[in-house]
Design an enzyme around this catalytic site. Structure first.
Site, PDB file in Angstrom:
ATOM      1  N   VAL A  11     -32.256  32.010 -12.914  1.00  0.00           N
ATOM      2  CA  VAL A  11     -31.778  31.538 -11.552  1.00  0.00           C
ATOM      3  C   VAL A  11     -33.247  31.654 -10.722  1.00  0.00           C
ATOM      4  CG1 VAL A  11     -30.681  31.111  -9.392  1.00  0.00           C
ATOM      5  CG2 VAL A  11     -29.252  30.727 -11.471  1.00  0.00           C
ATOM      6  N   GLU A 159     -29.101  25.401 -17.590  1.00  0.00           N
ATOM      7  CA  GLU A 159     -29.917  26.250 -18.827  1.00  0.00           C
ATOM      8  C   GLU A 159     -30.433  25.439 -19.614  1.00  0.00           C
ATOM      9  OE1 GLU A 159     -28.531  29.472 -19.310  1.00  0.00           O
ATOM     10  OE2 GLU A 159     -27.847  30.342 -18.507  1.00  0.00           O
ATOM     11  N   LYS A 215     -19.949  24.422  -4.714  1.00  0.00           N
ATOM     12  CA  LYS A 215     -20.403  24.670  -5.883  1.00  0.00           C
ATOM     13  C   LYS A 215     -19.315  24.660  -6.559  1.00  0.00           C
ATOM     14  CE  LYS A 215     -23.278  26.389  -9.294  1.00  0.00           C
ATOM     15  NZ  LYS A 215     -24.081  25.451  -9.950  1.00  0.00           N
ATOM     16  N   TYR A 262     -18.199  14.521 -23.472  1.00  0.00           N
ATOM     17  CA  TYR A 262     -18.568  14.648 -25.173  1.00  0.00           C
ATOM     18  C   TYR A 262     -17.678  15.840 -25.410  1.00  0.00           C
ATOM     19  CZ  TYR A 262     -22.848  11.959 -25.627  1.00  0.00           C
ATOM     20  OH  TYR A 262     -23.541  11.134 -25.182  1.00  0.00           O
ATOM     21  N   GLY A 264     -15.496  18.658 -28.082  1.00  0.00           N
ATOM     22  CA  GLY A 264     -15.969  19.520 -28.866  1.00  0.00           C
ATOM     23  C   GLY A 264     -15.623  20.864 -28.476  1.00  0.00           C
ATOM     24  N   CYS A 271     -21.875  30.173 -16.098  1.00  0.00           N
ATOM     25  CA  CYS A 271     -21.252  29.191 -15.406  1.00  0.00           C
ATOM     26  C   CYS A 271     -19.512  28.902 -15.667  1.00  0.00           C
ATOM     27  CB  CYS A 271     -22.183  28.418 -14.789  1.00  0.00           C
ATOM     28  SG  CYS A 271     -23.287  28.846 -14.045  1.00  0.00           S
ATOM     29  N   ARG A 339     -23.789  34.222 -22.925  1.00  0.00           N
ATOM     30  CA  ARG A 339     -22.704  34.318 -22.475  1.00  0.00           C
ATOM     31  C   ARG A 339     -21.142  33.726 -22.687  1.00  0.00           C
ATOM     32  NH1 ARG A 339     -25.445  35.262 -16.273  1.00  0.00           N
ATOM     33  NH2 ARG A 339     -26.909  33.963 -17.608  1.00  0.00           N
TER      34      ARG A 339
HETATM   35  N1  LIG Z   1     -27.690  30.521 -15.500  1.00  0.00           N
HETATM   36  C1  LIG Z   1     -27.388  29.690 -14.597  1.00  0.00           C
HETATM   37  O1  LIG Z   1     -27.285  28.928 -15.291  1.00  0.00           O
HETATM   38  C2  LIG Z   1     -26.806  29.560 -13.628  1.00  0.00           C
HETATM   39  C3  LIG Z   1     -26.908  28.288 -12.547  1.00  0.00           C
HETATM   40  C4  LIG Z   1     -26.350  27.925 -11.201  1.00  0.00           C
HETATM   41  C5  LIG Z   1     -26.045  28.814 -10.616  1.00  0.00           C
HETATM   42  N2  LIG Z   1     -25.664  30.367 -10.988  1.00  0.00           N
HETATM   43  C6  LIG Z   1     -25.457  31.442 -10.397  1.00  0.00           C
HETATM   44  O2  LIG Z   1     -27.204  32.358 -10.185  1.00  0.00           O
HETATM   45  C7  LIG Z   1     -26.603  33.516  -9.915  1.00  0.00           C
HETATM   46  C8  LIG Z   1     -27.081  34.078 -11.203  1.00  0.00           C
HETATM   47  O3  LIG Z   1     -27.237  33.552 -12.480  1.00  0.00           O
HETATM   48  P1  LIG Z   1     -28.548  34.398 -13.492  1.00  0.00           P
HETATM   49  O4  LIG Z   1     -27.477  33.841 -14.602  1.00  0.00           O
HETATM   50  O5  LIG Z   1     -29.359  34.062 -13.219  1.00  0.00           O
HETATM   51  O6  LIG Z   1     -28.409  35.760 -13.490  1.00  0.00           O
HETATM   52  P2  LIG Z   1     -28.988  36.374 -14.147  1.00  0.00           P
HETATM   53  O7  LIG Z   1     -27.902  37.559 -14.997  1.00  0.00           O
HETATM   54  O8  LIG Z   1     -29.253  36.070 -15.764  1.00  0.00           O
HETATM   55  O9  LIG Z   1     -29.748  37.438 -14.112  1.00  0.00           O
HETATM   56  C9  LIG Z   1     -29.162  37.999 -12.977  1.00  0.00           C
HETATM   57  C10 LIG Z   1     -30.489  39.455 -12.790  1.00  0.00           C
HETATM   58  O10 LIG Z   1     -29.667  39.886 -11.113  1.00  0.00           O
HETATM   59  C11 LIG Z   1     -30.834  41.144 -11.371  1.00  0.00           C
HETATM   60  N3  LIG Z   1     -30.510  42.676 -10.519  1.00  0.00           N
HETATM   61  C12 LIG Z   1     -28.790  42.523 -10.402  1.00  0.00           C
HETATM   62  N4  LIG Z   1     -29.005  43.837  -9.320  1.00  0.00           N
HETATM   63  C13 LIG Z   1     -29.536  43.759  -9.207  1.00  0.00           C
HETATM   64  C14 LIG Z   1     -30.195  43.847  -7.119  1.00  0.00           C
HETATM   65  N5  LIG Z   1     -29.366  44.731  -7.002  1.00  0.00           N
HETATM   66  N6  LIG Z   1     -31.361  43.979  -6.999  1.00  0.00           N
HETATM   67  C15 LIG Z   1     -32.164  43.084  -8.245  1.00  0.00           C
HETATM   68  N7  LIG Z   1     -31.718  42.475  -8.503  1.00  0.00           N
HETATM   69  C16 LIG Z   1     -30.587  42.809  -9.695  1.00  0.00           C
HETATM   70  C17 LIG Z   1     -29.896  41.111 -12.939  1.00  0.00           C
HETATM   71  O11 LIG Z   1     -30.879  42.699 -13.012  1.00  0.00           O
HETATM   72  C18 LIG Z   1     -30.854  40.055 -13.927  1.00  0.00           C
HETATM   73  O12 LIG Z   1     -32.016  39.816 -14.101  1.00  0.00           O
HETATM   74  C19 LIG Z   1     -25.306  34.120  -9.884  1.00  0.00           C
HETATM   75  O13 LIG Z   1     -24.447  33.815  -9.400  1.00  0.00           O
HETATM   76  C20 LIG Z   1     -24.732  32.378 -11.404  1.00  0.00           C
HETATM   77  O14 LIG Z   1     -23.720  31.997 -11.122  1.00  0.00           O
HETATM   78  C21 LIG Z   1     -26.538  30.543 -12.616  1.00  0.00           C
END
Ligand SMILES: NC(=O)c1ccc[n+]([C@@H]2O[C@H](COP(=O)([O-])OP(=O)(O)OC[C@H]3O[C@@H](n4cnc5c(N)ncnc54)[C@H](O)[C@@H]3O)[C@@H](O)[C@H]2O)c1
Length: 474
Positions: A11, A159, A215, A262, A264, A271, A339
């Site tokens: 994100v 993603e 959300k 779909y 599957g 998420c 994940r």
């Molecule tokens: N991945 C998705 O498709 C998606 C979509 C919508 C919302 N979200 C939400 O967004 C949030 C982030 O998801 P993501 O998939 O990007 O996670 P991710 O694990 O890919 O990235 C999180 C990042 O935060 C960093 N981090 C952790 N603690 C930290 C700190 N104290 N200081 C600085 N950096 C720190 C980690 O090193 C990591 O790089 C989550 O709450 C998730 O539910 C994710």
């Protein structure tokens, strides 16, 4: 505008890259020094289509920088996004340790007014907890001024299509409560997202608690559609009906629509599983129950094991000496994210029953192997997992092919080659990619999820080893 983004994951990097592409000056900060080093040497710690090009363009124009220095990031951004992970705790609730630790770190460096935007998916009430952490840090430094406003701006990107989703959002949800800073913050956020509102207003303003819950409600609704279709597909299997016909039949109703219908092997990813669990736990914390969402989760748990149940149906519980090909490891195509991927459950279950697995994923081979290495407790089991260089290599000698992720490159394989190279020509299609009739005509036993297919229903492997069959015949 000057923007800082805490958390350079899926994100954070997409948000940072896209905002930089709109001309904003962006700093992404991450606590993982290796990630930041990779980003600073023109690499990317994750795969997301188009992200490499987006980053290269904005790095070259000097609009995006990466750091581990929180003081620098807090100083830079007039708007500071929190985009760190919120994984599940043991009880299913969201683990807020990263979000709250970031809040405290920001508080330690705050010198002038900032808008703190929570983009991580967090339970209702988290903005208030972030505010409390920030306030506590300011108080330690003897600062009484109101130097921040915490707002909610949940992210809805997917993603695999994250850049498109960010750049062409269906909606932008912003939760902002009444306060003395309301007008200033409203104006800043309007300006930040103005590029997306030029054609028509996409921003939906609401109070913070509603934004936080929006959300979870969105993800629970999408997960519900998937589990609902999986249940109908499983019933179709019992009744000899075809889920693909049913999908088209109900999707044509405009009140239902064609998306997310779909059947599957169940949903995975970072998420849906964790967010449905967190919503269930939030309700329990309020003395209530999310009965529908609880059922959605149960159906999904069952669905992730369905392909293994089918393998057992064909070959029995003891799978020792048998070899299975698994096509697809990532939880969905166009990502390397492992994940909660269904492949992890499927491969573990096969290995535990003594099978050998030859797996192939066009992108997530390395990540898949790492994830399974951490899942598997016994080295002997891991030694029976082989990562193939190609889909055909994985299928060669297999007693069955399990299709787990619907990568485009799996859509049209050369079935004759597959049939020749496999020990048993049996395809268990967890993503309904193939036409059951066509495979039946080719003499390949096929079983999809909820597909009308008599050959698969009648198919039984009499002798588990084709080679032994031919040996005894001679
Ligand atoms: N991945 C998705 O498709 C998606 C979509 C919508 C919302 N979200 C939400 O967004 C949030 C982030 O998801 P993501 O998939 O990007 O996670 P991710 O694990 O890919 O990235 C999180 C990042 O935060 C960093 N981090 C952790 N603690 C930290 C700190 N104290 N200081 C600085 N950096 C720190 C980690 O090193 C990591 O790089 C989550 O709450 C998730 O539910 C994710």
């Amino acid at each position: 505008m000057k923007i800082s983004i805490v958390g350079a994951g899926y994100v954070g990097l997409v948000t940072g890259g896209c905002l930089a592409d709109l001309g904003h000056q962006v700093i992404c900060i991450d606590s993982d020094a290796n990630k930041v080093a990779t980003l600073n040497s023109a690499g990317l710690p994750i795969y997301e289509p188009g992200l490499q090009e987006l980053m290269a363009r904005n790095r070259a124009e000097g609009r995006i920088h990466f750091t581990t220095d929180m003081a620098e990031a807090v100083d830079h951004g007039e708007v500071i996004f929190i985009a760190v992970g919120t994984p599940s705790k043991e009880d299913g609730s969201a683990d807020l340790q990263h979000v709250l630790s970031v809040a405290s770190q920001i508080g330690r460096h705050l010198k002038s007014f900032k808008v703190i935007v929570n983009k991580s998916t967090v339970p209702v009430g988290t903005a208030y907890r972030v505010q409390t952490c920030l306030q506590a840090e300011l108080q330690k430094r003897g600062i009484q001024d109101s130097l921040f406003e915490v707002i909610s701006n949940p992210e809805f990107l997917k993603e695999g299509a994250a850049i498109k989703d960010f750049m062409h959002p269906d909606r932008i949800v912003i939760g902002l409560d009444e306060s003395t800073n309301y007008k200033t913050v409203h104006q800043k956020m309007e300006l930040l997202y103005s590029s997306f509102n030029r054609h028509h207003a996409r921003t939906i303003w609401m109070d913070v608690r509603s934004a936080e819950l929006t959300k979870y409600a969105a993800n629970a609704m999408l997960a519900t559609r998937i589990s609902f279709m999986n249940e109908i597909a499983n019933l179709s299997d019992l009744l000899g009906a075809d889920i693909d016909s049913i999908r088209r039949g109900i999707g044509a109703d405009q009140r239902i629509g064609h998306d997310f219908l779909y059947a599957g092997t169940g949903y995975g990813g970072s998420c849906f599983p964790k967010d449905t669990r967190a919503l269930i736990q939030t309700a329990l914390d309020c003395g209530s129950q999310m009965k529908v969402v609880t059922a959605v989760e149960n159906v999904n748990d069952h669905q992730k094991s369905l392909l293994v149940a089918r393998v057992i149906q064909h070959f029995g519980e003891d799978l020792s000496g048998l070899q299975f090909a698994v096509w697809g490891l990532a939880f969905k195509p166009n990502t390397d994210d492992m994940r909660e991927a269904p492949s992890r459950i499927i491969i573990q279950e096969l290995l535990k029953r003594g099978a050998t697995v030859h797996a192939f994923d066009p992108l997530a081979g390395k990540e898949g192997y790492e994830a399974l290495s951490s899942d598997l407790k016994h080295f002997e089991e891991l030694s029976r997992l082989h990562m193939a260089e190609s889909a055909y290599e994985a299928a060669s000698g297999a007693d069955a092919l399990l299709v787990v992720t619907e990568w485009k490159t799996f859509h049209h394989p050369d079935f004759e080659t597959l049939k020749e190279s496999m020990n048993h020509a049996l395809i268990l299609d967890g993503r309904n990619l193939y036409d059951p009739q066509m495979l039946q005509d080719l003499g390949i036993a096929y079983q999809g999820i909820g597909r009308r297919n008599q050959l698969a229903l009648n198919f039984k492997v009499g002798n588990r080893h084709k080679n032994q069959e031919s040996a005894s015949a001679s």
